[in-house]
Motif scaffolding. Structure first.
Motif, mmCIF file in Angstrom:
data_model
loop_
_atom_site.group_PDB
_atom_site.id
_atom_site.type_symbol
_atom_site.label_atom_id
_atom_site.label_comp_id
_atom_site.label_asym_id
_atom_site.label_seq_id
_atom_site.Cartn_x
_atom_site.Cartn_y
_atom_site.Cartn_z
ATOM 1 N N GLU A 338 64.426 56.372 97.747
ATOM 2 C CA GLU A 338 64.905 56.097 99.108
ATOM 3 C C GLU A 338 65.838 54.902 99.142
ATOM 4 N N ARG A 342 71.569 49.360 92.096
ATOM 5 C CA ARG A 342 72.845 48.896 91.541
ATOM 6 C C ARG A 342 72.679 48.959 90.037
ATOM 7 N N PHE A 344 74.178 48.376 86.243
ATOM 8 C CA PHE A 344 75.162 47.766 85.344
ATOM 9 C C PHE A 344 75.043 48.468 83.993
ATOM 10 N N ARG B 13 73.284 43.096 78.746
ATOM 11 C CA ARG B 13 72.667 44.401 78.488
ATOM 12 C C ARG B 13 72.687 45.229 79.772
ATOM 13 N N PRO B 14 72.647 46.543 79.633
ATOM 14 C CA PRO B 14 72.574 47.388 80.834
ATOM 15 C C PRO B 14 71.304 47.097 81.625
ATOM 16 N N ARG B 15 71.397 47.238 82.886
ATOM 17 C CA ARG B 15 70.177 47.034 83.705
ATOM 18 C C ARG B 15 70.330 47.679 85.074
ATOM 19 N N ILE B 16 69.146 47.935 85.651
ATOM 20 C CA ILE B 16 69.107 48.525 87.001
ATOM 21 C C ILE B 16 68.609 47.450 87.959
ATOM 22 N N LEU B 17 69.332 47.241 89.027
ATOM 23 C CA LEU B 17 68.938 46.229 90.009
ATOM 24 C C LEU B 17 68.534 46.923 91.304
ATOM 25 N N GLU B 18 67.369 46.564 91.784
ATOM 26 C CA GLU B 18 66.882 47.173 93.036
ATOM 27 C C GLU B 18 67.645 46.579 94.226
ATOM 28 N N THR B 19 67.801 47.361 95.260
ATOM 29 C CA THR B 19 68.408 46.827 96.492
ATOM 30 C C THR B 19 67.524 47.223 97.676
ATOM 31 N N GLU B 20 67.817 46.623 98.794
ATOM 32 C CA GLU B 20 67.083 46.969 100.017
ATOM 33 C C GLU B 20 67.819 48.051 100.800
ATOM 34 N N GLU B 21 69.011 48.380 100.357
ATOM 35 C CA GLU B 21 69.813 49.378 101.087
ATOM 36 C C GLU B 21 69.209 50.758 100.908
ATOM 37 N N THR B 22 69.221 51.482 101.993
ATOM 38 C CA THR B 22 68.686 52.849 101.921
ATOM 39 C C THR B 22 69.770 53.832 102.365
ATOM 40 N N GLY B 23 69.467 55.083 102.172
ATOM 41 C CA GLY B 23 70.370 56.120 102.667
ATOM 42 C C GLY B 23 71.370 56.588 101.637
ATOM 43 N N ARG B 24 71.858 57.753 101.946
ATOM 44 C CA ARG B 24 72.799 58.419 101.048
ATOM 45 C C ARG B 24 74.170 57.741 101.120
ATOM 46 N N LEU B 25 74.888 57.799 100.010
ATOM 47 C CA LEU B 25 76.250 57.251 100.013
ATOM 48 C C LEU B 25 77.187 58.244 100.679
ATOM 49 N N LEU B 27 80.453 59.403 100.135
ATOM 50 C CA LEU B 27 81.570 59.357 99.189
ATOM 51 C C LEU B 27 82.706 60.205 99.710
#
Lengths: 399, 321
Positions: A338, A342, A344, B13-25, B27
């Motif tokens: 949900e 982001r 990288f 290094r590659p990494r995934i950062l969580e966000t608080e944003e929701t919803g579909r993009l 595009l």
């Protein structure tokens, strides 16, 4: 000017599930259609206004495009057509005893040690050996992200009428030695030959008859982040497959005696997993990886190109600060999630990286939710470089 | 003396950062690059004028051909020496005509090559793009004014450069100097248009002189971009100029701004004839920019279109002084 689907022909190649694919992408929430597990075909007729002589006559031209889709692993069987069972077995053993493959191959190799090649062969032993070998290949793929996993159909068999055709594995055979008649090695060799004759040969004959344009999709990004050995293995798999490709300029004579690939596009997939600035790097790395086959294609007067491609774009570019450095990232909604993430993807080098480059492996690539499309004809889908890829492949045919 | 060097920074290094944003993009589809596709050909009935022209052409060629044969025949009737001289004269004339035709066709071919490249470049893959740009460089290398610039481009372009890098280098090393030359040609033509308008006694002469100068400017610009158009090439360019003036919408925009500025600040202070001359100069400059857009092997990128103001402002300053 227009396009229409041709009705599937009544032959053994099933049609590509176009409607289900569109339905999956048009669902709410949209999801990825199932991946290809067998040979599928779709035929399109494109109607266009010709820029050539036909234009002077005021007419329109039509081009029938036949798309063949099949699991990429099947291409790994192409080199088998030029190898004997003994040669293939020796090459496979040499690989299995090296690097990260060695611990994964232990059970299979122990079993073979207990069942020598010259011992009388029975189907049950052959089945057990096959299952252990297949498990070894699956572990190589799933745990170590390796790619050179032959035969290609062991992990993605498709529809095979007689499963016993697959029940073989490499056996230790000395150079020049022949498997004694009735031995386990002779049984395995007979099945290897049957596999080549019944499954591999007809498939590639069909491709050689019809295919003169090829897109080779390569997951460079995943290989790059799976570590040095996985990347080297990916390169080796590419080299092995591409060494067996027949390139050549299209001509009438060649059409009569079997087509050759006269345009090949090497496409690094997941271009939407890297931000715009790094897509050029991804493309350059792809071009670098296939430099030798590209030169071979050009020497045969075929055209070869490399591209970074995402046929459906699922992310948008953004920036973030990581460890005090401002970096470009991509933002997307993970499938089933949900909250947006982001991502990288690391720094993509433009040439195969040196030893000092490799660090910890990264294998948890996010699967982003595709954008929801409308199933109405004519509406486009966000993509990266798909138009350029089509232009490269079809430009001369649509002139 | 000590030199401090920055410690090599660890590779991220590659990494995934969580966000608080929701919803579909949301595009959006990328707008397709402007390909300047030719307008769909409308079905036209054969023009009577064209049919008549073709018929007359065949008649003239036939008459000339028969005349030549009779001329040679007549000359041979007076003696072999005269006959050979007549044959040689006719052969020289025909050779000259074929040479001219060849030069025309070569000029047209170069023009078409440049146009084809311009239509291919927006769609080219990076690897292909390099080949297209090298082909454009080969066209410009024939221009003595730009051969050095092309050599500089070839010297700096490395095999590892991507298509976009090659485009950037080509723009910087080859197109930028070519653009400067073209701009200088436009300034010269604009100055002359200003002068022609100022001194011309009649409107008709003014128009004729303006048209002649405009034609010369178009040919100059085409030559700067390595095209050397002959008569057929010039006609082709003029036709494209007439149909493709909308290609550089930015020119009109820049023109509008200039007119606003001139209208308010300058024009009121100029005499009516001087204002007309300024407009003539502006028209010449606008024509020059459109010709640049047509002749460049690669479309203008944002920010590269020269502004009308930069081309004619010096002229106006000179006039005001």
């Amino acid at each position: 000017m227009g396009a229409r689907l041709l009705a599937p022909e009544a032959d053994e190649v099933p049609p590509f599930p176009l409607e289900q694919t569109v339905a999956a992408l048009a669902a709410d929430p949209p999801h990825w259609p199932a991946s290809t597990t067998d040979l599928r075909r779709v035929r399109l007729v494109l109607r266009f206004s010709s820029a050539g002589l036909l234009r002077l006559l005021g007419g329109t031209a039509e081009l029938t495009v036949e798309l063949l889709d099949y699991p990429g692993e099947w291409l790994l069987d192409l080199p088998l057509l030029q190898q004997s069972y003994g040669d293939w077995s020796r090459a496979t053993f040499a690989l299995a005893r090296r690097g990260v493959r060695a611990p994964l191959a232990r059970d299979w190799l122990d079993f073979l040690a207990r069942h020598p090649a010259d011992r009388t062969g029975d189907p049950q032993t052959a089945l057990q050996a096959y299952e252990l070998y297949r498990d070894f290949l699956a572990a190589c793929r799933d745990r170590e992200q390796l790619s050179l996993l032959q035969p290609g159909r062991f992990l993605n068999p498709g529809q095979i009428a007689d499963p016993s055709l697959l029940q073989f594995c490499p056996m230790p055979l000395a150079i020049g030695a022949r498997a004694p008649p009735g031995s386990l090695a002779a049984l395995m060799e007979a099945r290897f030959e049957a596999y080549r004759r019944v499954i591999v040969q007809p498939f590639f004959t069909q491709l050689a008859r019809n295919v003169d344009r090829q897109i080779v999709l390569v997951d460079v990004l995943r290989a790059l982040n799976a570590g040095e050995e996985a990347f080297a293995d990916h390169r080796l798999a590419l080299d092995t497959i591409l060494a067996a490709f027949r390139f050549g300029r299209r001509s009438l004579l060649r059409r009569l005696f079997g087509a050759r690939i006269d345009r090949v596009l090497f496409a690094a997939t997941k271009a939407d997993h890297v931000p715009a600035l790094q897509r050029d790097h991804l493309e350059a790395l792809m071009a670098n990886l296939v430099e030798a086959p590209s030169l071979r294609a050009k020497a045969a007067r075929a055209r070869a190109a490399a591209a970074a491609l995402a046929s459906i774009r699922c992310t948008e570019d953004g920036t973030d600060v990581i460890d005090g450095r401002k970096v470009d990232i991509v933002v997307g909604l993970p499938e089933g999630g949900e909250r947006r993430i982001r991502f990288f993807p690391g720094i993509v080098p433009v040439t195969p990286p040196p030893t000092g480059f490799w660090g910890e492996r990264f294998t948890e690539f996010p699967v982003f939710q595709p954008p929801r499309i409308t199933s109405a004809a004519g509406d486009g889908i966000p993509h990266i470089n798909l138009d350029k890829a089509l232009d490269f492949l079809l430009e001369d045919a649509l002139a | 003396m000590t030199t401090e060097t920055e410690a090599p920074r660890e590779r991220l290094r590659p990494r995934i950062l969580e966000t608080e944003e929701t919803g579909r993009l949301e595009l959006n589809l990328q707008p397709p690059p402007e390909a300047h596709l030719p307008a769909p050909r409308t079905q036209r009935s054969r023009s009577p004028l064209r049919v008549a022209a073709a018929g007359l052409g065949i008649l003239v060629l036939g008459v000339i051909g028969i005349d030549f044969v009779q001329f040679i025949d007549g000359a041979f009737a007076h003696g072999a020496g005269l006959g050979i001289a007549a044959t040689a004269a006719v052969a020289a004339g025909c050779g000259g005509a074929v040479y001219w035709l060849g030069a025309e066709l070569r000029g047209l071919w170069r023009l078409r090559s440049a146009e084809r490249l311009r239509s291919l470049i927006p769609f080219a893959l990076t690897g292909e793009l390099k080949a297209e740009i090298d082909a454009a460089a080969a066209i410009l290398a024939a221009d003595p004014l730009l051969s050095e610039a092309v050599a500089r481009y070839r010297a700096v372009r490395e095999p590892h450069h991507s298509g976009r890098d090659a485009l950037e280098l080509f723009s910087r090393f080859v197109l930028a100097p070519a653009d400067r030359l073209a701009e200088a040609a436009i300034r010269r033509a604009a100055t002359q248009a200003f002068a022609i308008n100022a001194i011309s006694p009649t409107a008709l002469l003014d128009t004729l002189l303006f048209a002649a100068r405009a034609l010369r400017l178009i040919r100059e610009i085409a030559e700067i971009y390595g095209q050397r158009p002959g008569l057929a090439g010039t006609v082709h360019l003029l036709r494209r100029l007439a149909s493709g003036a909308g290609m550089v919408g930015a020119v009109d925009l820049a023109g509008g701004i200039l007119v606003q500025q001139l209208g308010g600040a300058v024009m009121e202070r100029l005499s009516a004839s001087a204002a007309e001359s300024a407009y003539a100069a502006q028209k010449m400059a606008r024509l020059g920019i459109i010709a640049m857009a047509l002749c460049r092997p690669i479309d203008f990128r944002p920010g590269e279109v020269p502004s009308l103001r930069s081309l004619v402002s010096g002229l106006l300053k000179a006039d005001r002084q």
